[in-house]
Design a protein around this motif. Structure first.
Motif, PDB file in Angstrom:
ATOM      1  N   LEU A 134       0.833  -1.179   0.075  1.00  0.00           N
ATOM      2  CA  LEU A 134      -0.058   0.037   0.137  1.00  0.00           C
ATOM      3  C   LEU A 134       0.760   1.238  -0.062  1.00  0.00           C
ATOM      4  O   LEU A 134       0.595   2.332  -0.574  1.00  0.00           O
ATOM      5  N   ASP A 135       1.984   1.310   0.712  1.00  0.00           N
ATOM      6  CA  ASP A 135       3.016   2.161   0.707  1.00  0.00           C
ATOM      7  C   ASP A 135       3.438   2.559  -0.531  1.00  0.00           C
ATOM      8  O   ASP A 135       3.523   3.742  -1.242  1.00  0.00           O
ATOM      9  N   ARG A 136       3.736   1.354  -1.300  1.00  0.00           N
ATOM     10  CA  ARG A 136       4.442   1.526  -2.895  1.00  0.00           C
ATOM     11  C   ARG A 136       3.536   2.082  -3.705  1.00  0.00           C
ATOM     12  O   ARG A 136       3.860   3.005  -4.691  1.00  0.00           O
ATOM     13  N   LEU A 137       2.135   1.766  -3.464  1.00  0.00           N
ATOM     14  CA  LEU A 137       1.058   2.226  -4.308  1.00  0.00           C
ATOM     15  C   LEU A 137       0.671   3.571  -4.049  1.00  0.00           C
ATOM     16  O   LEU A 137      -0.421   4.193  -4.588  1.00  0.00           O
ATOM     17  N   SER A 138       1.151   4.283  -2.954  1.00  0.00           N
ATOM     18  CA  SER A 138       0.652   5.467  -2.427  1.00  0.00           C
ATOM     19  C   SER A 138      -1.060   5.578  -2.212  1.00  0.00           C
ATOM     20  O   SER A 138      -1.323   6.387  -2.304  1.00  0.00           O
ATOM     21  N   VAL A 139      -1.383   4.560  -1.534  1.00  0.00           N
ATOM     22  CA  VAL A 139      -2.955   4.724  -1.329  1.00  0.00           C
ATOM     23  C   VAL A 139      -3.180   5.213  -0.119  1.00  0.00           C
ATOM     24  O   VAL A 139      -2.511   5.553   0.954  1.00  0.00           O
ATOM     25  N   GLY A 140      -4.147   6.079  -0.489  1.00  0.00           N
ATOM     26  CA  GLY A 140      -4.611   6.958   0.517  1.00  0.00           C
ATOM     27  C   GLY A 140      -6.279   7.735   0.333  1.00  0.00           C
ATOM     28  O   GLY A 140      -6.942   6.883  -0.332  1.00  0.00           O
ATOM     29  N   VAL A 141      -6.471   8.798   0.699  1.00  0.00           N
ATOM     30  CA  VAL A 141      -7.881   9.238   1.040  1.00  0.00           C
ATOM     31  C   VAL A 141      -8.326   9.440  -0.471  1.00  0.00           C
ATOM     32  O   VAL A 141      -7.679   9.989  -1.383  1.00  0.00           O
ATOM     33  N   GLY A 142      -9.487   8.693  -0.804  1.00  0.00           N
ATOM     34  CA  GLY A 142     -10.303   9.184  -2.018  1.00  0.00           C
ATOM     35  C   GLY A 142      -9.864   8.062  -3.109  1.00  0.00           C
ATOM     36  O   GLY A 142     -10.431   8.313  -4.008  1.00  0.00           O
ATOM     37  N   HIS A 143      -8.847   7.298  -2.847  1.00  0.00           N
ATOM     38  CA  HIS A 143      -8.344   6.155  -3.731  1.00  0.00           C
ATOM     39  C   HIS A 143      -9.400   5.194  -3.909  1.00  0.00           C
ATOM     40  O   HIS A 143     -10.147   4.894  -2.973  1.00  0.00           O
ATOM     41  N   ALA A 167      -9.446   4.886   1.633  1.00  0.00           N
ATOM     42  CA  ALA A 167      -9.698   4.589   0.276  1.00  0.00           C
ATOM     43  C   ALA A 167     -11.014   3.662   0.047  1.00  0.00           C
ATOM     44  O   ALA A 167     -11.551   3.101   1.159  1.00  0.00           O
ATOM     45  N   THR A 168     -11.515   3.698  -1.040  1.00  0.00           N
ATOM     46  CA  THR A 168     -12.658   2.661  -1.290  1.00  0.00           C
ATOM     47  C   THR A 168     -12.078   1.450  -1.951  1.00  0.00           C
ATOM     48  O   THR A 168     -11.076   1.393  -2.669  1.00  0.00           O
ATOM     49  N   VAL A 169     -12.488   0.211  -1.503  1.00  0.00           N
ATOM     50  CA  VAL A 169     -11.846  -1.116  -1.705  1.00  0.00           C
ATOM     51  C   VAL A 169     -12.901  -1.949  -2.312  1.00  0.00           C
ATOM     52  O   VAL A 169     -13.991  -2.208  -1.827  1.00  0.00           O
ATOM     53  N   ILE A 170     -12.434  -2.514  -3.353  1.00  0.00           N
ATOM     54  CA  ILE A 170     -13.089  -3.530  -4.204  1.00  0.00           C
ATOM     55  C   ILE A 170     -12.379  -4.935  -3.895  1.00  0.00           C
ATOM     56  O   ILE A 170     -11.033  -4.988  -4.210  1.00  0.00           O
ATOM     57  N   GLY A 185     -15.130  -4.337   5.125  1.00  0.00           N
ATOM     58  CA  GLY A 185     -15.237  -2.735   4.542  1.00  0.00           C
ATOM     59  C   GLY A 185     -15.254  -2.637   2.831  1.00  0.00           C
ATOM     60  O   GLY A 185     -14.987  -1.560   2.495  1.00  0.00           O
ATOM     61  N   ALA A 186     -15.107  -3.877   2.316  1.00  0.00           N
ATOM     62  CA  ALA A 186     -14.846  -3.948   0.909  1.00  0.00           C
ATOM     63  C   ALA A 186     -16.156  -4.350  -0.216  1.00  0.00           C
ATOM     64  O   ALA A 186     -17.170  -4.940   0.451  1.00  0.00           O
ATOM     65  N   GLU A 187     -16.101  -3.915  -1.260  1.00  0.00           N
ATOM     66  CA  GLU A 187     -17.495  -4.205  -2.260  1.00  0.00           C
ATOM     67  C   GLU A 187     -16.924  -5.246  -2.806  1.00  0.00           C
ATOM     68  O   GLU A 187     -15.670  -5.370  -3.543  1.00  0.00           O
TER      69      GLU A 187
END
Length: 316
Positions: A134-143, A167-170, A185-187
């Protein structure tokens, strides 16, 4: 003490219990009396020989990367932890050996009060791996993030950590795991044929990052992400052929310079984040199965089946 090891590549039944002398904590290390330890999916590939060119070794190979237990030895230079403290953490990537009655940890954090020993014992490796990607992908708010193979040991943690980042997670999984993924918390959606179209229908604005915990679907995942830069896999050994990064933390003295150059730094700060999130009730550790230490081969067999929902652990 009892410890789990194998002395040749092969199927799960090459894994066995041996008696050996307990290790001692070195500088900046602690030793724990292990209460539970994790069974690593990556070690299934090491044991089978699939990673022999990436992780060359000399036998015997002692298994286990993460564990939880009670501190019974504190090495020189260690502060902030004392004999009798309950902790969870990781061994050195070189030494490993967490599947044993005593284990030396090089990274650790206090065991959250709300976690069982089984939950704590199987957590550290999954938390580090999920945080690293997640750090490498820079996952954050709104992603919007797609986690492929979201019901496994790393996937379940990755879903929750990404949600905690805003983040929104599928998440992909078999249909019988869809309610379970919603609870994290995932779709949910299924994997396999038609995945690209399903994800585009679920995320019309596009997907910002793809975390592949399953392997075998990189062409579809690259199409979903719109390129290779936003896809990271921990499971697909053909990643390079697709231009995708295969994330691993290769031990410095066990791999070639080329492999070390592609390794990602271990995300040890994830352990502290996990303690905080657990205390807030935002991180739980689904346990697929808990086996006695003496049944390590059966634990490997279940892990290799890839039908486990959550983490597989050994109890001591």
């Amino acid at each position: 003490m009892r410890a789990i090891q194998f002395t040749e590549y092969g199927p799960p039944n090459v894994v066995h219990v041996v008696e050996m002398e307990a290790p001692n904590a070195g500088r900046n290390e602690v030793r724990i009396a292990v209460r539970a330890s994790g069974v690593s999916p990556g070690e299934m590939r090491i044991r089978s020989g699939a990673l022999r060119d990436v992780v060359p070794m000399t036998f015997p190979y002692r298994t286990g990367f993460d564990a939880a237990g009670v501190v019974d030895q504190v090495g020189d230079g260690v502060t902030g932890v004392a004999m009798g403290d309950e902790v969870f953490g990781m061994t050195s990537p070189v030494a490993r050996g967490a599947n044993a009655d005593f284990a030396v940890l090089t990274a650790w954090a206090p065991k959250p009060a709300g976690w069982s020993w089984e939950e704590a014992g199987g957590t550290a490796g999954s938390v580090e791996t999920a945080t690293r990607v997640l750090d490498r992908l820079s996952v954050g708010v709104g992603h919007t993030v797609l986690v492929q193979g979201a019901a496994g040991g790393v996937g379940t943690i990755a879903v929750q950590l990404a949600v905690a980042r805003g983040a929104t997670v599928i998440g992909t999984a078999s249909r019988h795991n869809h309610d379970f993924l919603r609870s994290l918390g995932a779709e949910p959606t299924t994997y396999g044929a038609g995945l690209v179209e399903r994800i585009r229908a679920m995320a019309p604005a596009g997907v910002d990052a793809v975390f592949d915990c399953a392997g075998g679907s990189l062409p579809d995942l690259v199409a979903i992400a719109g390129g290779t830069a936003r896809v990271v896999t921990i499971a697909d050994l053909d990643a390079a052929a697709h231009g995708v990064h295969l994330s691993h933390g290769a031990p410095a003295d066990k791999t070639s310079a080329a492999v070390r150059a592609l390794a990602d730094p271990l995300a040890l700060h994830g352990l502290t984040d996990a303690v905080r999130l657990a205390g807030e009730g935002r991180l739980r550790v689904p346990i697929a199965a808990a086996f006695p230490l003496t049944e390590a081969a059966a634990a490997h067999e279940l892990s290799e089946s890839r039908h486990a929902r959550g983490k597989i652990v050994l109890v001591h």
